[in-house]
Design an enzyme around this catalytic site. Sequence first.
Site, PDB file in Angstrom:
ATOM      1  CB  CYS A 121      21.820  18.360   0.728  1.00  0.00           C
ATOM      2  SG  CYS A 121      21.905  17.679   2.352  1.00  0.00           S
TER       3      CYS A 121
ATOM      4  CB  CYS B  88      20.745  28.306  -1.316  1.00  0.00           C
ATOM      5  SG  CYS B  88      20.114  26.845  -2.132  1.00  0.00           S
TER       6      CYS B  88
END
Lengths: 138, 387
Positions: free
Chosen positions: A33, A102
């Site tokens: 990712c 994030c």
Amino acid sequence: MYSKKVMEHFMEPHNVGEIEDADGIGEVGNAKCGDIMKMYIKIDGDIVSDIKFKTFGCASAIASSSIATDLIKGKTITDALALTNQDVVDSLDGLPPVKVHCSVLAEQAFKSAVKDYADKNNIDIPELRDFVPDEDHH
Amino acid sequence: MNKNIYFDNAATTFLDDAVYEAMKPYFEGHFGNPSSIYQYCQTAKQGITEAREQVAAGINASAGEIYFTSGGSESDNWAIIGTAFAKRSKGNHLITTKIEHHAVLHTIEYLEKKHGFTATYLDVDQEGLVNPEDLKKALTPETILVSVMLANNEIGTIQPVADLVQITKEYDPKIYFHTDAVQALGTIPLDVQALGVDLLTITAHKAYGPKGVGALYIKKGVVIDNLIHGGGQEKGKRAGTENVAGIVGFGKAAELFTADVVERNLKIKELRDHLINRATAEIEGIVINGSLEHRLPGNSNFSVKRIEGEALILSLDHYGIAASSGSACTSGSLDPSHVLLAIGLDHGTAHGSLRVSLGKDNTKEEIDFFIDKLILIAQKLRAISPL
């Protein structure tokens, strides 16, 4: 694209590094990712007395790690666990929608570190009973 | 120290001063519609005629084979959809590669999903090259179009298009061959006769011309359906009042590169080689992606291990250096560049890619400044990385 705050924390991140005698270590994400976040914590009584991180990832992943460690450091475990990814986003003056994962990663890295600490010391932390780090955070 | 260094010439180039000067009168006095017959508009018409000749000369075509469009994406769409619809009574099979620009890939996917066509996506090797034997095997009696890009936008690999055309035509001369030459225009000599293609896509803004204007070369005798329907512009093949200033600019840009494409790019290639040599010698864990031999002169594409691409691009931006990455994080999607995955990079490595594409005004000083900063950035980001 990014707020001034994100760029500040990306360019000059706080609390970077490792803690050699850490009480707990949490690692989440994967290279596929494009983000891996690792957090080290030191516990003094019920206080998170020190926290450091290492992150492979984009600017928002690095900034999220940096500001999360700022928010957590010095808080009690309970108060620190009450922080959410939204607190990370707010403290950064916002993240673009595609980058919100994030901030989730930062929340989960810390929770994983506390879980590691709890498991090692046979401590029951009610907030973490059902905690499973979500690999597929996108 | 902040500079203003532009290393993203594969994305777009600056507008050449001479091109801008050539365009100016068409924004000022010569605003007439070229389709009108009165004297007032003949200057606009004359500008387009001259530009058509200049662009044709730039690719060794004749002026009658150049059709102006709004750019590369329209030309790709037109070539592919126009061929598919014109030839569907003959067959429904299209062949392309896994590393095409999305203007080609998504158009073919659209024809598959919505219009019953089938497609073969050829693999490439680790340098990004199509194996001609794979094309041979993919051709079927149903095949109506082969579309293989001349040079790749990310890794700069130049395909053996003339060989691929020959294989296609030996199998069946009625199959059309299209190539997207957007990256090649102005960077390598282009000759449609030598390539033997039926259809070729070009655009002005990769060759120091304006944005919003491109062309499709349609070889004499090749018949495809129209994409944009309406008025009789472009000999009835592409409707819409012409982007006169843009077309004139495209013509001027073509005239400029036709004169010095070899010399201009020899200098760029020298700088690019200096960049690759310094980067690979002085930075640990950096590898060049693509082919060193079959490569556009201005292109370099690196994988920088243990560094994420977006973080790298933003760090370079801090020093005033503009470059690009194949990282998914720059596009907002989950998957990194389809081109880097097709040449065999794993996801993690593809996330850490860096494309530095040079143009005619870049200097050795800029490259040295860039390498010095790249060394610092790599050190800093790796110190943060747990890998």
